[in-house]
Scaffold this active site. Sequence first.
Site, PDB file in Angstrom:
ATOM      1  N   LYS A 265      19.977   2.180  -6.813  1.00 30.25           N
ATOM      2  CA  LYS A 265      18.823   2.773  -7.489  1.00 30.25           C
ATOM      3  C   LYS A 265      17.576   2.541  -6.657  1.00 30.25           C
ATOM      4  O   LYS A 265      17.408   1.480  -6.040  1.00 30.25           O
ATOM      5  CB  LYS A 265      18.618   2.138  -8.873  1.00 30.25           C
ATOM      6  CG  LYS A 265      17.689   2.948  -9.770  1.00 30.25           C
ATOM      7  CD  LYS A 265      18.326   4.256 -10.151  1.00 30.25           C
ATOM      8  CE  LYS A 265      17.359   5.200 -10.845  1.00 30.25           C
ATOM      9  NZ  LYS A 265      17.996   6.515 -11.085  1.00 30.25           N
TER      10      LYS A 265
ATOM     11  N   GLY B   4      13.191  15.875 -20.616  1.00 27.36           N
ATOM     12  CA  GLY B   4      12.720  16.271 -19.291  1.00 27.36           C
ATOM     13  C   GLY B   4      13.627  17.327 -18.708  1.00 27.36           C
ATOM     14  O   GLY B   4      14.183  18.162 -19.430  1.00 27.36           O
ATOM     15  N   ASN B   5      13.825  17.280 -17.397  1.00 25.18           N
ATOM     16  CA  ASN B   5      14.626  18.302 -16.718  1.00 25.18           C
ATOM     17  C   ASN B   5      16.068  18.350 -17.214  1.00 25.18           C
ATOM     18  O   ASN B   5      16.601  19.420 -17.527  1.00 25.18           O
ATOM     19  CB  ASN B   5      14.613  18.062 -15.206  1.00 25.18           C
ATOM     20  CG  ASN B   5      13.275  18.401 -14.582  1.00 25.18           C
ATOM     21  OD1 ASN B   5      12.604  19.318 -15.025  1.00 25.18           O
ATOM     22  ND2 ASN B   5      12.873  17.655 -13.581  1.00 25.18           N
TER      23      ASN B   5
ATOM     24  N   GLY C 115      14.052  11.411 -25.094  1.00 28.21           N
ATOM     25  CA  GLY C 115      13.593  11.852 -23.783  1.00 28.21           C
ATOM     26  C   GLY C 115      13.875  13.328 -23.598  1.00 28.21           C
ATOM     27  O   GLY C 115      15.004  13.786 -23.833  1.00 28.21           O
TER      28      GLY C 115
END
Length: 316
Positions: A150, A258-259, A256
Amino acid sequence: IMLATSLRKSTLFSNKHYFKLINKYSISLKSNPEKFKKFLKENCDGKGYFVFDEESNAYKTSHPLLKEIGEEIQNDIDFSKHEGIFFEVGRTSNSLFSAYVCNTKRGQACGGIRYWKYNTLGEMVNDGLRLSQGMGRKSALAGLWWGGGKGIINQHTDHPLNRGSNERTKMFNEYGEFLTNLKGCYVGAEDVGLIPKDSQDVFKKTRFQTCIPESIGGSGNPSKATAKGVVCAMEAAVDFIKNGDTLEDKVISMQGFGNVSSFMARYLLEKNVRKIKAYDINTHQSLLDEFKDDDRFEFTEIKNGDNTPLHEECGK
């Protein structure tokens, strides 16, 4: 005798200097990332690392003052003998870069780069530990020869770096140089806070970056494929619980939006779910506009730390 005296004086000076630094910085996982960044710049040439040693079962650190932080990391709930944690301060962007390598037994550590704001160094490190471990497990389950990794760039308040700005380009170029210095133990990708151009800017300075735009031979935005994988997993889960069951007429709660979630919403509506209840700490109007005329979609903006989405009544 003269040599022994000299060594004793040197040790005394070293200890005094060490304790002065302790009093001056008092860095820990509770410290603000900006304070940690200042410490790295003033004492470590802007760099720092924690490399796990199997024999001593502890982290070897690039600076004595980092030893206590290494011990704190080992007490983190998501610590899993992560092989390495690396930090660097961008030489001109002044951004705090980090990379987390969980396990490389199946290959190079691979995972997305996250551009996010953290209140403490501990929050940043915990995200890196948790997400790198998760990436290793996902790759193993999928039969891919990748380890878990990460990348994280701390987004500090005085450095918003709007998309398309020269400063943003410079920051991701420098993160690419950071990856090159790690010599391939971690390979980056696109994650929260990044767009394909950001991946391209990283790639300009390293070969250890994926999810670059299709126009230059890459796979592009990974959100669509990720979303499809999540929806397929949801279908498998409901079928496992009740043989032959599907997502049709189900109520879906999303924490959440988002994309990835926007692509998920499209797939889920195609599966004829009854309702999608989406929540986020930010309102991404450009993503929401697509669903404004669909009564099956509902969005609520919430505060950071609000776990309302986890308490929604889902299913039929």
